[in-house]
Design an enzyme around this catalytic site. Structure first.
Site, PDB file in Angstrom:
ATOM      1  N   SER A  65       0.840  -1.195   0.000  1.00  0.00           N
ATOM      2  CA  SER A  65       0.000   0.000   0.000  1.00  0.00           C
ATOM      3  C   SER A  65       0.878   1.249   0.000  1.00  0.00           C
ATOM      4  O   SER A  65       1.990   1.244   0.560  1.00  0.00           O
ATOM      5  CB  SER A  65      -0.865  -0.019   1.260  1.00  0.00           C
ATOM      6  OG  SER A  65      -1.360   1.269   1.517  1.00  0.00           O
ATOM      7  N   SER A  66       0.347   2.328  -0.572  1.00  0.00           N
ATOM      8  CA  SER A  66       1.114   3.585  -0.564  1.00  0.00           C
ATOM      9  C   SER A  66       1.263   4.129   0.865  1.00  0.00           C
ATOM     10  O   SER A  66       2.119   4.986   1.108  1.00  0.00           O
ATOM     11  CB  SER A  66       0.462   4.625  -1.471  1.00  0.00           C
ATOM     12  OG  SER A  66      -0.870   4.835  -1.082  1.00  0.00           O
ATOM     13  N   CYS A  67       0.455   3.602   1.818  1.00  0.00           N
ATOM     14  CA  CYS A  67       0.609   3.997   3.240  1.00  0.00           C
ATOM     15  C   CYS A  67       1.971   3.568   3.787  1.00  0.00           C
ATOM     16  O   CYS A  67       2.386   4.037   4.844  1.00  0.00           O
ATOM     17  CB  CYS A  67      -0.439   3.324   4.127  1.00  0.00           C
ATOM     18  SG  CYS A  67      -2.095   3.720   3.714  1.00  0.00           S
ATOM     19  N   HIS A  88     -13.220   3.800   1.817  1.00  0.00           N
ATOM     20  CA  HIS A  88     -12.197   4.742   1.367  1.00  0.00           C
ATOM     21  C   HIS A  88     -12.844   6.034   0.895  1.00  0.00           C
ATOM     22  O   HIS A  88     -14.045   6.087   0.646  1.00  0.00           O
ATOM     23  CB  HIS A  88     -11.388   4.124   0.227  1.00  0.00           C
ATOM     24  CG  HIS A  88     -10.430   3.087   0.700  1.00  0.00           C
ATOM     25  ND1 HIS A  88     -10.475   1.788   0.268  1.00  0.00           N
ATOM     26  CD2 HIS A  88      -9.414   3.151   1.570  1.00  0.00           C
ATOM     27  CE1 HIS A  88      -9.516   1.104   0.856  1.00  0.00           C
ATOM     28  NE2 HIS A  88      -8.856   1.904   1.652  1.00  0.00           N
ATOM     29  N   LYS A 143       1.899  -4.341   6.065  1.00  0.00           N
ATOM     30  CA  LYS A 143       2.146  -4.389   4.615  1.00  0.00           C
ATOM     31  C   LYS A 143       3.650  -4.420   4.321  1.00  0.00           C
ATOM     32  O   LYS A 143       4.090  -5.134   3.422  1.00  0.00           O
ATOM     33  CB  LYS A 143       1.493  -3.176   3.941  1.00  0.00           C
ATOM     34  CG  LYS A 143      -0.009  -3.262   3.921  1.00  0.00           C
ATOM     35  CD  LYS A 143      -0.451  -4.229   2.847  1.00  0.00           C
ATOM     36  CE  LYS A 143      -1.809  -4.790   3.066  1.00  0.00           C
ATOM     37  NZ  LYS A 143      -2.164  -5.848   2.127  1.00  0.00           N
ATOM     38  N   TYR A 170      -1.353  -0.798   9.935  1.00  0.00           N
ATOM     39  CA  TYR A 170      -1.601  -1.352   8.596  1.00  0.00           C
ATOM     40  C   TYR A 170      -0.313  -1.288   7.761  1.00  0.00           C
ATOM     41  O   TYR A 170       0.068  -2.263   7.102  1.00  0.00           O
ATOM     42  CB  TYR A 170      -2.713  -0.525   7.954  1.00  0.00           C
ATOM     43  CG  TYR A 170      -3.051  -0.857   6.518  1.00  0.00           C
ATOM     44  CD1 TYR A 170      -3.633  -2.061   6.170  1.00  0.00           C
ATOM     45  CD2 TYR A 170      -2.815   0.081   5.505  1.00  0.00           C
ATOM     46  CE1 TYR A 170      -3.972  -2.340   4.847  1.00  0.00           C
ATOM     47  CE2 TYR A 170      -3.149  -0.187   4.187  1.00  0.00           C
ATOM     48  CZ  TYR A 170      -3.725  -1.401   3.863  1.00  0.00           C
ATOM     49  OH  TYR A 170      -4.057  -1.677   2.558  1.00  0.00           O
ATOM     50  N   ARG A 211      -4.289  13.080  -3.762  1.00  0.00           N
ATOM     51  CA  ARG A 211      -4.252  11.620  -3.848  1.00  0.00           C
ATOM     52  C   ARG A 211      -4.300  11.181  -5.305  1.00  0.00           C
ATOM     53  O   ARG A 211      -4.804  11.899  -6.174  1.00  0.00           O
ATOM     54  CB  ARG A 211      -5.463  11.008  -3.110  1.00  0.00           C
ATOM     55  CG  ARG A 211      -5.460  11.237  -1.605  1.00  0.00           C
ATOM     56  CD  ARG A 211      -4.394  10.407  -0.907  1.00  0.00           C
ATOM     57  NE  ARG A 211      -4.407  10.595   0.537  1.00  0.00           N
ATOM     58  CZ  ARG A 211      -3.695  11.508   1.195  1.00  0.00           C
ATOM     59  NH1 ARG A 211      -2.905  12.339   0.529  1.00  0.00           N
ATOM     60  NH2 ARG A 211      -3.751  11.597   2.502  1.00  0.00           N
TER      61      ARG A 211
HETATM   62  N1  LIG Z   1      -8.337  -0.715  -1.855  1.00  0.00           N
HETATM   63  C1  LIG Z   1      -7.179  -0.084  -2.015  1.00  0.00           C
HETATM   64  O1  LIG Z   1      -7.138   1.128  -2.307  1.00  0.00           O
HETATM   65  C2  LIG Z   1      -5.886  -0.841  -1.844  1.00  0.00           C
HETATM   66  C3  LIG Z   1      -4.710  -0.186  -2.190  1.00  0.00           C
HETATM   67  C4  LIG Z   1      -3.503  -0.872  -2.038  1.00  0.00           C
HETATM   68  C5  LIG Z   1      -3.500  -2.160  -1.547  1.00  0.00           C
HETATM   69  N2  LIG Z   1      -4.653  -2.763  -1.194  1.00  0.00           N
HETATM   70  C6  LIG Z   1      -4.586  -4.131  -0.677  1.00  0.00           C
HETATM   71  O2  LIG Z   1      -5.202  -5.017  -1.587  1.00  0.00           O
HETATM   72  C7  LIG Z   1      -5.840  -6.098  -0.892  1.00  0.00           C
HETATM   73  C8  LIG Z   1      -7.315  -6.143  -1.297  1.00  0.00           C
HETATM   74  O3  LIG Z   1      -7.924  -4.900  -0.995  1.00  0.00           O
HETATM   75  P1  LIG Z   1      -9.453  -4.574  -1.354  1.00  0.00           P
HETATM   76  O4  LIG Z   1      -9.572  -3.099  -1.355  1.00  0.00           O
HETATM   77  O5  LIG Z   1      -9.891  -5.378  -2.501  1.00  0.00           O
HETATM   78  O6  LIG Z   1     -10.166  -5.104  -0.026  1.00  0.00           O
HETATM   79  P2  LIG Z   1     -11.692  -5.570   0.196  1.00  0.00           P
HETATM   80  O7  LIG Z   1     -12.562  -5.031  -0.865  1.00  0.00           O
HETATM   81  O8  LIG Z   1     -12.007  -5.257   1.611  1.00  0.00           O
HETATM   82  O9  LIG Z   1     -11.592  -7.140   0.018  1.00  0.00           O
HETATM   83  C9  LIG Z   1     -10.824  -7.909   0.883  1.00  0.00           C
HETATM   84  C10 LIG Z   1     -11.273  -9.324   0.775  1.00  0.00           C
HETATM   85  O10 LIG Z   1     -10.503 -10.111   1.690  1.00  0.00           O
HETATM   86  C11 LIG Z   1     -11.384 -11.043   2.314  1.00  0.00           C
HETATM   87  N3  LIG Z   1     -10.833 -11.428   3.621  1.00  0.00           N
HETATM   88  C12 LIG Z   1     -10.592 -10.619   4.674  1.00  0.00           C
HETATM   89  N4  LIG Z   1     -10.102 -11.349   5.701  1.00  0.00           N
HETATM   90  C13 LIG Z   1     -10.041 -12.642   5.268  1.00  0.00           C
HETATM   91  C14 LIG Z   1      -9.632 -13.857   5.861  1.00  0.00           C
HETATM   92  N5  LIG Z   1      -9.197 -13.888   7.133  1.00  0.00           N
HETATM   93  N6  LIG Z   1      -9.701 -14.995   5.134  1.00  0.00           N
HETATM   94  C15 LIG Z   1     -10.166 -14.965   3.867  1.00  0.00           C
HETATM   95  N7  LIG Z   1     -10.576 -13.846   3.243  1.00  0.00           N
HETATM   96  C16 LIG Z   1     -10.503 -12.691   3.944  1.00  0.00           C
HETATM   97  C17 LIG Z   1     -12.678 -10.275   2.464  1.00  0.00           C
HETATM   98  O11 LIG Z   1     -13.748 -11.141   2.657  1.00  0.00           O
HETATM   99  P3  LIG Z   1     -14.938 -10.679   3.668  1.00  0.00           P
HETATM  100  O12 LIG Z   1     -15.466  -9.406   3.094  1.00  0.00           O
HETATM  101  O13 LIG Z   1     -15.870 -11.834   3.596  1.00  0.00           O
HETATM  102  O14 LIG Z   1     -14.295 -10.489   5.001  1.00  0.00           O
HETATM  103  C18 LIG Z   1     -12.742  -9.551   1.133  1.00  0.00           C
HETATM  104  O15 LIG Z   1     -13.319 -10.358   0.126  1.00  0.00           O
HETATM  105  C19 LIG Z   1      -5.626  -5.819   0.600  1.00  0.00           C
HETATM  106  O16 LIG Z   1      -4.528  -6.547   1.047  1.00  0.00           O
HETATM  107  C20 LIG Z   1      -5.291  -4.332   0.636  1.00  0.00           C
HETATM  108  O17 LIG Z   1      -4.463  -4.040   1.726  1.00  0.00           O
HETATM  109  C21 LIG Z   1      -5.861  -2.146  -1.345  1.00  0.00           C
END
Ligand SMILES: NC(=O)c1ccc[n+]([C@@H]2O[C@H](COP(=O)([O-])OP(=O)(O)OC[C@H]3O[C@@H](n4cnc5c(N)ncnc54)[C@H](OP(=O)(O)O)[C@@H]3O)[C@@H](O)[C@H]2O)c1
Length: 319
Positions: free
Chosen positions: A112-114, A185, A145, A141, A215
């Site tokens: 993450s950019s964080c 977000h 990461k 967080y 951002r």
């Molecule tokens: N969104 C951003 O802007 C962004 C930017 C950079 C990096 N990321 C990274 O990219 C990844 C995905 O992000 P996202 O935004 O797509 O998140 P999201 O929409 O919240 O989706 C996360 C998924 O992970 C599942 N999950 C959470 N805990 C779990 C566990 N213990 N076992 C199995 N599945 C689990 C969730 O299922 P449930 O909903 O059923 O819990 C959900 O389907 C994360 O690692 C995040 O840190 C995100």
């Protein structure tokens, strides 16, 4: 070098119902990949070491996209830092270790950019990681990461392969986002706030902070294209980790006005400057990613419009 990815590859998308995982799943399906493996959180808890190990042993995936994790905005990060650090550390540890033991050929890990220092020079290049303290509000967080990123690099180094690919996307948005004003977000929360204000006829919407932070927003389908490019690339030629962003940023104030226009909210926008702004600017230097031939294709206005259309069609189920 032979391509690691074929239409018959056994591809596991972890977190396939989330924002990023669902974009990857859509893209794999659209491109004709036929051996896609998914499990929802309820049937496989990746934070549980035993469940994760058994799943990898039984399923033997060849490609893994690790899009499962605990994600949220400033408020969530402030209230639940223990959940952010423990759940993300556990998922990463279990999945990366199991993937190594199962002989996975390539795994994409989302940093993450964080993770970058709060006072980082802009745009932020990968070699600026760990040169200063990350923003305090998302420290737990960010540390989780950073640990996941280092785990990927450590496995590549110790075992003499280039299989684990840590990437750093900037703020991702798109369909299947979390639109909850409390836990989502900024971009998706703005869509929801302005839509509700339009429907209720509110004269004013007050937003947190001054609106001055800048951002960079990446549409989830563009991130999926970047991941596909990385799954096809000869990793010997790519320096890891890899930033992924469109290369343009926007102030939160400009973003709010853009979203309000798309949603059709015509009232005032006020700013509560007693609330925190977070890091002043977060723009990634995506030179490494562009060097392998990728660039974002979706204009911010078009991506927000598509996201809003999806939100309108799914509002009853998601909020
Ligand atoms: N969104 C951003 O802007 C962004 C930017 C950079 C990096 N990321 C990274 O990219 C990844 C995905 O992000 P996202 O935004 O797509 O998140 P999201 O929409 O919240 O989706 C996360 C998924 O992970 C599942 N999950 C959470 N805990 C779990 C566990 N213990 N076992 C199995 N599945 C689990 C969730 O299922 P449930 O909903 O059923 O819990 C959900 O389907 C994360 O690692 C995040 O840190 C995100």
């Amino acid at each position: 070098m032979a391509d690691t990815l074929s239409k018959n590859s056994r591809i596991y998308v972890a977190g396939h119902r989330g924002l990023i995982g669902s974009a990857l799943l859509r893209r794999f399906k659209a491109d004709g990949y036929v051996n896609l493996i998914t499990r929802d959180h309820a049937s496989l808890d990746l934070a549980d070491a035993g469940q994760a190990a058994l799943f990898f042993k039984e399923q033997q995936p060849e490609i893994v996209v690790l899009a499962a994790g605990k994600v949220g905005g400033i408020v969530e990060n402030k209230i639940h830092p223990a959940d952010f650090i423990s759940r993300n550390l556990a998922i990463q540890l279990n999945v990366i270790r199991s993937a190594h033991l199962a002989g996975v050929q390539r795994l994409i890990f989302f940093g993450s950019s964080c993770m970058y220092p709060r006072e980082c020079a802009q745009p932020m290049a990968e070699n600026m990681l760990l040169t200063g303290q990350p923003e305090p509000t998302s420290m737990a967080y960010a540390i989780a990461k950073l640990a996941g990123l280092q785990m990927c690099l450590a496995y590549n180094q110790q075992y003499g392969y280039s299989r684990f690919v840590p990437v750093i996307p900037n703020s991702v948005y798109g369909i299947n986002d979390n639109f909850d004003p409390a836990s989502g977000h900024v971009l998706s929360a703005l869509i929801n706030r302005f839509h509700d204000a339009k429907v209720s006829g509110a004269a004013q919407v007050t937003l947190w902070g001054t609106g001055s932070p800048r951002r960079e927003f990446l549409y989830s389908d563009d991130l999926a294209s970047a991941c596909l490019a990385l799954l096809h690339t000869d990793l010997q030629k790519v320096e890891l980790p890899v930033n992924i962003g469109p290369g343009q940023d926007i102030s939160i104030k400009e973003l709010a006005e853009l979203v309000a226009g798309i949603v059709g909210y015509e009232g005032d926008i006020a700013w509560d400057s007693s609330k925190p702004d977070g890091t002043p600017r977060k723009l990634l230097d995506s030179t490494r990613m562009k060097a392998i031939g990728w660039q974002a294709k979706t204009a911010l206005r078009d991506g927000i419009q598509q996201t809003y259309n999806w939100y309108l069609n799914h509002k009853a189920q998601i909020i």
